[in-house]
Write a protein that holds these residues in place. Structure first.
Motif, short mmCIF file in Angstrom:
data_model
loop_
_atom_site.label_atom_id
_atom_site.label_comp_id
_atom_site.label_asym_id
_atom_site.label_seq_id
_atom_site.Cartn_x
_atom_site.Cartn_y
_atom_site.Cartn_z
N GLY A 104 -20.11 6.79 65.05
CA GLY A 104 -19.10 5.88 65.58
C GLY A 104 -19.54 4.45 65.68
N GLY A 105 -20.58 4.08 64.95
CA GLY A 105 -21.08 2.71 65.00
C GLY A 105 -20.13 1.69 64.42
N ASP A 106 -20.25 0.45 64.87
CA ASP A 106 -19.35 -0.61 64.41
C ASP A 106 -19.44 -0.83 62.91
OD1 ASP A 106 -18.54 -1.02 67.01
OD2 ASP A 106 -19.82 -2.77 67.34
N ASP A 107 -20.64 -0.69 62.34
CA ASP A 107 -20.78 -0.91 60.90
C ASP A 107 -20.00 0.14 60.12
OD1 ASP A 107 -22.55 1.09 61.83
OD2 ASP A 107 -23.94 0.77 60.17
N VAL A 108 -20.04 1.37 60.60
CA VAL A 108 -19.34 2.46 59.92
C VAL A 108 -17.83 2.28 60.01
CG1 VAL A 108 -18.94 4.95 59.91
CG2 VAL A 108 -21.24 4.06 60.32
N LEU A 109 -17.34 2.00 61.21
CA LEU A 109 -15.89 1.86 61.39
C LEU A 109 -15.38 0.58 60.72
CD1 LEU A 109 -15.23 3.09 65.04
CD2 LEU A 109 -15.62 4.37 62.93
N GLY A 110 -16.16 -0.47 60.78
CA GLY A 110 -15.74 -1.71 60.13
C GLY A 110 -15.60 -1.54 58.63
N ALA A 111 -16.55 -0.85 58.01
CA ALA A 111 -16.47 -0.60 56.57
C ALA A 111 -15.24 0.23 56.24
CB ALA A 111 -17.73 0.10 56.09
N GLY A 112 -14.96 1.23 57.06
CA GLY A 112 -13.78 2.06 56.83
C GLY A 112 -12.49 1.26 56.94
N ALA A 113 -12.40 0.42 57.97
CA ALA A 113 -11.20 -0.39 58.16
C ALA A 113 -10.99 -1.36 57.01
CB ALA A 113 -11.29 -1.15 59.48
N ARG A 114 -12.07 -1.98 56.55
CA ARG A 114 -11.94 -2.94 55.45
C ARG A 114 -11.51 -2.26 54.16
NH1 ARG A 114 -16.17 -5.34 58.45
NH2 ARG A 114 -17.77 -4.08 57.41
N SER A 115 -11.89 -1.01 53.98
CA SER A 115 -11.49 -0.30 52.75
C SER A 115 -10.00 0.03 52.74
CB SER A 115 -12.30 0.99 52.61
OG SER A 115 -11.89 1.97 53.54
N LEU A 116 -9.35 -0.07 53.90
CA LEU A 116 -7.91 0.19 53.99
C LEU A 116 -7.08 -1.09 54.03
CD1 LEU A 116 -7.87 3.11 56.61
CD2 LEU A 116 -7.30 3.29 54.18
N ALA A 117 -7.73 -2.22 53.83
CA ALA A 117 -7.06 -3.51 53.99
C ALA A 117 -5.85 -3.67 53.09
CB ALA A 117 -8.05 -4.64 53.74
N SER A 118 -5.86 -3.04 51.92
CA SER A 118 -4.74 -3.20 50.98
C SER A 118 -3.60 -2.24 51.23
CB SER A 118 -5.26 -3.01 49.54
OG SER A 118 -5.72 -1.67 49.35
N GLU A 119 -3.71 -1.40 52.24
CA GLU A 119 -2.71 -0.36 52.48
C GLU A 119 -1.49 -0.83 53.28
OE1 GLU A 119 -2.56 2.64 51.31
OE2 GLU A 119 -4.54 2.86 50.41
N GLY A 120 -1.54 -2.04 53.81
CA GLY A 120 -0.42 -2.53 54.62
C GLY A 120 -0.25 -1.73 55.89
N LEU A 121 -1.34 -1.58 56.64
CA LEU A 121 -1.34 -0.73 57.82
C LEU A 121 -0.48 -1.28 58.95
CD1 LEU A 121 -5.14 0.17 58.14
CD2 LEU A 121 -3.35 1.42 56.91
#
Length: 241
Positions: A52-69
């Motif tokens: 649950g580290g910030d680096d892990v979650l941040g990378a996951g969130a950035r990979s969804l940036a194009s999805e129009g969340l």
């Protein structure tokens, strides 16, 4: 209203619950899932803090940036409550800042789901070892949810939890319910546990609401996106409207 919920899911175990649930949403809402890094698959405090580290979650969130969340959820109960209440709040706040949309985690989804159903006393059926499960009990208690009983199956890896078949899940929930007849709901807090296909069957078996990790994660994401409406096939929580 069609919405897109980002789902950050650690590793591989029961992620197929999400496309199954998506088919039941009936309004073109999407559950955009990304597998976040799991350097070690272990229901152990140090491993969960890493998951649950910030680096892990941040990378996951950035990979969804194009999805129009419209919202995003960290779909990991143990990887959120293990940080404690304030740490879990900070985790969500940082995730929201990176994603730029409303954010939450499965731990808070359980709390909000209990409140939505007016539930204040529960029985917990955890797949985790007892020490990890005890931290979830503490998290719930902090939010004024009384845990009448807690059962821990002491399974170390999410991968093993993901292999448990539906009949085992049903039997487990029934045993948990039998130990706490006065509980208003049964909570099964592991997103590695397959439950979407048996949500209504679970409630029929125990005769009361059953809240499961993947179920509440999806509900929370839709709620934050403004799409908290009546839906069939996903348990009492989704029919409360």
């Amino acid at each position: 209203m069609s919405t897109t919920v980002g789902i950050l899911y650690p590793g591989y175990s029961a992620e197929d619950d999400y496309p199954r649930a998506e088919k039941l949403l009936t309004d073109s809402s999407r559950l955009a899932l990304v597998h976040t890094e799991m350097r070690e698959d272990a229901h152990r405090v140090d491993a969960l803090l890493d998951i649950g580290g910030d680096d892990v979650l941040g990378a996951g969130a950035r990979s969804l940036a194009s999805e129009g969340l419209d919202s995003i959820v960290w779909a990991c109960t143990s990887g959120s409550f293990v940080f404690g209440v304030s740490g879990a709040r900070d985790q969500v706040a940082r995730l929201q800042k990176v994603a730029g949309v409303p954010a939450s985690s499965t731990s808070f989804a359980f709390v909000d789901a209990c409140r939505a159903l007016g539930v204040s006393s529960v029985a917990v059926g955890a797949t985790y070892p007892p020490d990890v499960a005890g931290r979830f009990v503490q998290f719930l208690t902090h939010h004024d949810i009384s845990v009448l009983t807690m059962s821990a199956r002491d399974i170390i890896t999410a991968a093993e939890v993901g292999t448990l078949p539906g009949d085992v899940v049903l039997d487990f929930a029934e045993a948990v319910s039998g130990d706490a007849q006065d509980a208003e709901a049964i909570l099964l807090p592991d997103t590695a546990l397959h439950t979407v296909d048996v949500l209504d069957a679970l409630e029929e078996r125990v005769g009361k609401p059953v809240l499961t990790a993947n179920q509440v994660s999806i509900w929370q994401g839709l709620r934050l996106a403004g799409s908290d409406v009546h839906r069939d096939g996903l348990g009492t929580l989704f029919r409360k409207g």
